[in-house]
Design a protein around this motif. Structure first.
Motif, PDB file in Angstrom:
ATOM      1  N   VAL A   1      13.958   2.933   1.612  1.00 59.55           N
ATOM      2  CA  VAL A   1      13.158   2.939   2.838  1.00 59.55           C
ATOM      3  C   VAL A   1      13.939   2.298   3.979  1.00 59.55           C
ATOM      4  O   VAL A   1      13.995   2.823   5.100  1.00 59.55           O
ATOM      5  CB  VAL A   1      11.815   2.211   2.625  1.00 59.55           C
ATOM      6  N   GLU A   2      14.568   1.166   3.711  1.00 62.56           N
ATOM      7  CA  GLU A   2      15.321   0.486   4.769  1.00 62.56           C
ATOM      8  C   GLU A   2      16.522   1.321   5.231  1.00 62.56           C
ATOM      9  O   GLU A   2      16.863   1.327   6.421  1.00 62.56           O
ATOM     10  CB  GLU A   2      15.779  -0.895   4.298  1.00 62.56           C
ATOM     11  N   GLU A   3      17.152   2.036   4.307  1.00 62.66           N
ATOM     12  CA  GLU A   3      18.260   2.913   4.691  1.00 62.66           C
ATOM     13  C   GLU A   3      17.750   4.034   5.599  1.00 62.66           C
ATOM     14  O   GLU A   3      18.365   4.346   6.626  1.00 62.66           O
ATOM     15  CB  GLU A   3      18.921   3.505   3.452  1.00 62.66           C
ATOM     16  N   ALA A   4      16.629   4.637   5.246  1.00 60.68           N
ATOM     17  CA  ALA A   4      16.070   5.706   6.073  1.00 60.68           C
ATOM     18  C   ALA A   4      15.621   5.182   7.426  1.00 60.68           C
ATOM     19  O   ALA A   4      15.771   5.866   8.451  1.00 60.68           O
ATOM     20  CB  ALA A   4      14.898   6.361   5.340  1.00 60.68           C
ATOM     21  N   ARG A   5      15.097   3.941   7.471  1.00 59.39           N
ATOM     22  CA  ARG A   5      14.612   3.363   8.719  1.00 59.39           C
ATOM     23  C   ARG A   5      15.740   3.071   9.705  1.00 59.39           C
ATOM     24  O   ARG A   5      15.499   2.874  10.894  1.00 59.39           O
ATOM     25  CB  ARG A   5      13.810   2.086   8.443  1.00 59.39           C
TER      26      ARG A   5
ATOM     27  N   PRO B   1      11.398  11.274  -9.940  1.00 58.48           N
ATOM     28  CA  PRO B   1      12.052  10.756  -8.739  1.00 58.48           C
ATOM     29  C   PRO B   1      11.359  11.212  -7.448  1.00 58.48           C
ATOM     30  O   PRO B   1      10.607  12.190  -7.450  1.00 58.48           O
ATOM     31  CB  PRO B   1      13.454  11.349  -8.823  1.00 58.48           C
ATOM     32  N   VAL B   2      11.657  10.480  -6.362  1.00 60.01           N
ATOM     33  CA  VAL B   2      11.229  10.880  -5.026  1.00 60.01           C
ATOM     34  C   VAL B   2      12.453  10.881  -4.117  1.00 60.01           C
ATOM     35  O   VAL B   2      13.475  10.256  -4.417  1.00 60.01           O
ATOM     36  CB  VAL B   2      10.157   9.933  -4.442  1.00 60.01           C
TER      37      VAL B   2
ATOM     38  N   SER C   1      13.000   5.113  -9.473  1.00 62.16           N
ATOM     39  CA  SER C   1      11.947   4.193  -9.900  1.00 62.16           C
ATOM     40  C   SER C   1      11.483   3.381  -8.700  1.00 62.16           C
ATOM     41  O   SER C   1      12.156   3.330  -7.664  1.00 62.16           O
ATOM     42  CB  SER C   1      12.450   3.254 -11.005  1.00 62.16           C
ATOM     43  N   LEU C   2      10.347   2.718  -8.873  1.00 63.34           N
ATOM     44  CA  LEU C   2       9.780   1.933  -7.783  1.00 63.34           C
ATOM     45  C   LEU C   2      10.721   0.800  -7.358  1.00 63.34           C
ATOM     46  O   LEU C   2      10.713   0.382  -6.203  1.00 63.34           O
ATOM     47  CB  LEU C   2       8.422   1.366  -8.219  1.00 63.34           C
ATOM     48  N   ASP C   3      11.556   0.346  -8.291  1.00 63.69           N
ATOM     49  CA  ASP C   3      12.479  -0.750  -7.980  1.00 63.69           C
ATOM     50  C   ASP C   3      13.454  -0.391  -6.857  1.00 63.69           C
ATOM     51  O   ASP C   3      13.905  -1.272  -6.115  1.00 63.69           O
ATOM     52  CB  ASP C   3      13.279  -1.138  -9.228  1.00 63.69           C
ATOM     53  N   GLY C   4      13.789   0.873  -6.729  1.00 63.42           N
ATOM     54  CA  GLY C   4      14.759   1.271  -5.717  1.00 63.42           C
ATOM     55  C   GLY C   4      14.150   1.731  -4.410  1.00 63.42           C
ATOM     56  O   GLY C   4      14.878   2.109  -3.483  1.00 63.42           O
ATOM     57  N   LEU C   5      12.823   1.680  -4.311  1.00 62.09           N
ATOM     58  CA  LEU C   5      12.158   2.241  -3.136  1.00 62.09           C
ATOM     59  C   LEU C   5      12.459   1.464  -1.862  1.00 62.09           C
ATOM     60  O   LEU C   5      12.786   2.055  -0.823  1.00 62.09           O
ATOM     61  CB  LEU C   5      10.644   2.311  -3.364  1.00 62.09           C
ATOM     62  N   ASP C   6      12.359   0.139  -1.912  1.00 57.01           N
ATOM     63  CA  ASP C   6      12.505  -0.652  -0.686  1.00 57.01           C
ATOM     64  C   ASP C   6      13.867  -0.445  -0.034  1.00 57.01           C
ATOM     65  O   ASP C   6      13.964  -0.293   1.196  1.00 57.01           O
ATOM     66  CB  ASP C   6      12.294  -2.131  -0.988  1.00 57.01           C
TER      67      ASP C   6
ATOM     68  N   ALA D   1       0.831  -1.202   0.000  1.00 59.08           N
ATOM     69  CA  ALA D   1       0.000   0.000   0.000  1.00 59.08           C
ATOM     70  C   ALA D   1       0.871   1.259   0.000  1.00 59.08           C
ATOM     71  O   ALA D   1       0.545   2.260  -0.660  1.00 59.08           O
ATOM     72  CB  ALA D   1      -0.928  -0.004   1.210  1.00 59.08           C
ATOM     73  N   VAL D   2       1.980   1.216   0.723  1.00 58.67           N
ATOM     74  CA  VAL D   2       2.905   2.347   0.738  1.00 58.67           C
ATOM     75  C   VAL D   2       3.504   2.542  -0.650  1.00 58.67           C
ATOM     76  O   VAL D   2       3.599   3.670  -1.155  1.00 58.67           O
ATOM     77  CB  VAL D   2       4.015   2.135   1.784  1.00 58.67           C
ATOM     78  N   ARG D   3       3.893   1.447  -1.291  1.00 56.86           N
ATOM     79  CA  ARG D   3       4.472   1.554  -2.639  1.00 56.86           C
ATOM     80  C   ARG D   3       3.484   2.204  -3.606  1.00 56.86           C
ATOM     81  O   ARG D   3       3.866   3.020  -4.458  1.00 56.86           O
ATOM     82  CB  ARG D   3       4.870   0.169  -3.141  1.00 56.86           C
ATOM     83  N   LYS D   4       2.226   1.860  -3.492  1.00 52.20           N
ATOM     84  CA  LYS D   4       1.208   2.436  -4.382  1.00 52.20           C
ATOM     85  C   LYS D   4       1.043   3.930  -4.124  1.00 52.20           C
ATOM     86  O   LYS D   4       0.900   4.714  -5.076  1.00 52.20           O
ATOM     87  CB  LYS D   4      -0.119   1.715  -4.176  1.00 52.20           C
ATOM     88  N   ARG D   5       1.077   4.331  -2.862  1.00 53.14           N
ATOM     89  CA  ARG D   5       0.970   5.757  -2.538  1.00 53.14           C
ATOM     90  C   ARG D   5       2.159   6.531  -3.090  1.00 53.14           C
ATOM     91  O   ARG D   5       2.013   7.635  -3.625  1.00 53.14           O
ATOM     92  CB  ARG D   5       0.884   5.947  -1.024  1.00 53.14           C
ATOM     93  N   VAL D   6       3.341   5.943  -2.967  1.00 46.89           N
ATOM     94  CA  VAL D   6       4.544   6.610  -3.464  1.00 46.89           C
ATOM     95  C   VAL D   6       4.530   6.672  -4.982  1.00 46.89           C
ATOM     96  O   VAL D   6       4.904   7.689  -5.582  1.00 46.89           O
ATOM     97  CB  VAL D   6       5.807   5.881  -2.951  1.00 46.89           C
TER      98      VAL D   6
END
Length: 378
Positions: free
Chosen positions: A222-226, A195-196, A214-219, A184-189
């Motif tokens: 996110v883990e780096e920010a977390r 870029p984001v 791209s969406l491929d690099g999102l996860d 659901a987060v991926r869809k919102r992003v």
């Protein structure tokens, strides 16, 4: 302009410089303290350096500014000690107390004002401000609420929008949302477009920030920010120039003062944006142009909106407000920093210097504002 002198303080006020801290910005705080200690007028103020180790322990620190330098190979760090410093109110005065094993605690004397040069969590977020409020101690900078709002990129945007400031598209992501329904987060992003920029909500100095194309690099982003904060803000990329403005609280009931706006230029190469290395480590990675090359009306608008942002969060003392200036001439606010850096490369003092207020004079004014401000309910 109000010109009253501080009351109920000595002829030569004692200023405790508080730096280091538990956040990932520990080293930046040390370098900031070195800059302030090197420029403060010691004929006018008695300076007491107090470091906070990464463990949270307060210690008496060296006033040798060379000890706190930053380079590409070494990061300064406050070391823990068997001596612990605490701040307490004794006999109506704010006393520094030193405790060590097998010894009677000793008093270092009273403190008139604390200059908390702390960046990130446990320093810039209202926590240290709350501690100082509990001891009824004057301090430089924003109070508890303003510090907390200015530290949280999500609630900061909520406040800015309520004040009528233009904020770029974003989504806020909690730990529970990511863990229970990452799709659901991926869809919102994805709806933001790419870029984001994926950011920890409550960290600064570009720690943990990633640009995602791209969406491929999102996860991975996110883990780096977390690693820095379990709450995130993911912002749509905005085409525009990065413009900054320094704000200084007015005296008495005077309105906030604003510097001429500055513009950051990041050198071409490995830096995709204004990251930690470009800010603090690498010479020539970034440069400030102040005043920024903008029409006079745009410069006036930046200064006006920076003051609006300062008042919107209830800031005091100092803040740096950052904007995007789009090709169409629109100003989109990015963030406010209620304790901007004072390193030799820091933009806040550079913008004031370009606007006619020298570094040492700026430090003196901030201490004056703190000494003349009442404590309580901040």
């Amino acid at each position: 302009m109000v010109t009253e002198e501080p009351t109920s303080v000595k002829a030569k006020p004692r200023v405790a410089i508080l730096f280091g801290g538990r956040s990932s910005e520990h080293a930046v705080s040390c370098v900031t303290a070195a800059g302030v200690m090197g420029a403060i007028d010691t004929n006018k103020y008695e300076v007491i350096p107090i470091g906070i180790a990464k463990s949270g322990q307060w210690v008496l620190a060296s006033g040798d500014t060379s000890q706190w330098s930053l380079s590409s190979t070494a990061l300064p760090e406050v070391a823990a000690s068997d001596q612990t410093v605490t701040l307490a109110e004794i006999g109506g005065e704010h006393q520094l107390i030193v405790a060590e094993p097998n010894a009677v605690p000793r008093e270092l004397g009273s403190v008139d004002v604390v200059f908390p040069l702390l960046h990130g969590p446990w320093g810039e977020d209202g926590t240290i401000q709350g501690l100082l409020e509990l001891s009824d101690t004057r301090y430089v900078g924003a109070g508890v609420l303003a510090s907390a709002v200015g530290m949280d990129k999500h609630f900061m945007k909520v406040v800015f929008e309520a004040a009528g400031l233009k904020v770029g598209p974003y989504v806020a992501v909690t730990d529970r949302e990511w863990v229970t329904d990452a799709e659901a987060v991926r869809k919102r992003v994805d709806k933001l477009g790419f870029p984001v920029f994926v950011k920890p909500a409550r960290a600064g100095s570009s720690m943990g920030i990633s640009k995602v194309d791209s969406l491929d690099g999102l996860d991975a982003a996110v883990e780096e920010a977390r690693r820095h904060d379990l709450k995130l803000v993911i912002e749509a990329g905005i085409v525009g120039r990065e413009i900054e403005c320094a704000v200084l609280q007015g005296r008495g009931t005077d309105a906030p003062r604003t510097s001429m706006p500055g513009e950051i230029a990041v050198a071409a190469g490995e830096h995709q944006f204004y990251d930690f290395a470009a800010k603090y480590v690498e010479d020539g990675a970034a440069a400030l142009s102040c005043p920024a090359d903008m029409p006079d009306e745009a410069i006036a608008r930046v200064r006006e909106l920076a003051a609006v942002a300062f008042d919107a969060v209830g800031a005091e003392g100092l803040s740096r407000v950052d904007f995007f200036y789009t090709p169409s001439g629109e100003l989109v606010i990015n963030e406010i920093n209620t304790m901007p850096g004072f390193t030799p490369k820091s933009m806040y003092p550079q913008m004031w210097a370009a606007s006619g207020l020298a570094y040492a004079e700026l430090i003196d004014e901030l201490i004056h504002l703190a000494l003349t401000r009442k404590t309580g309910l901040r």
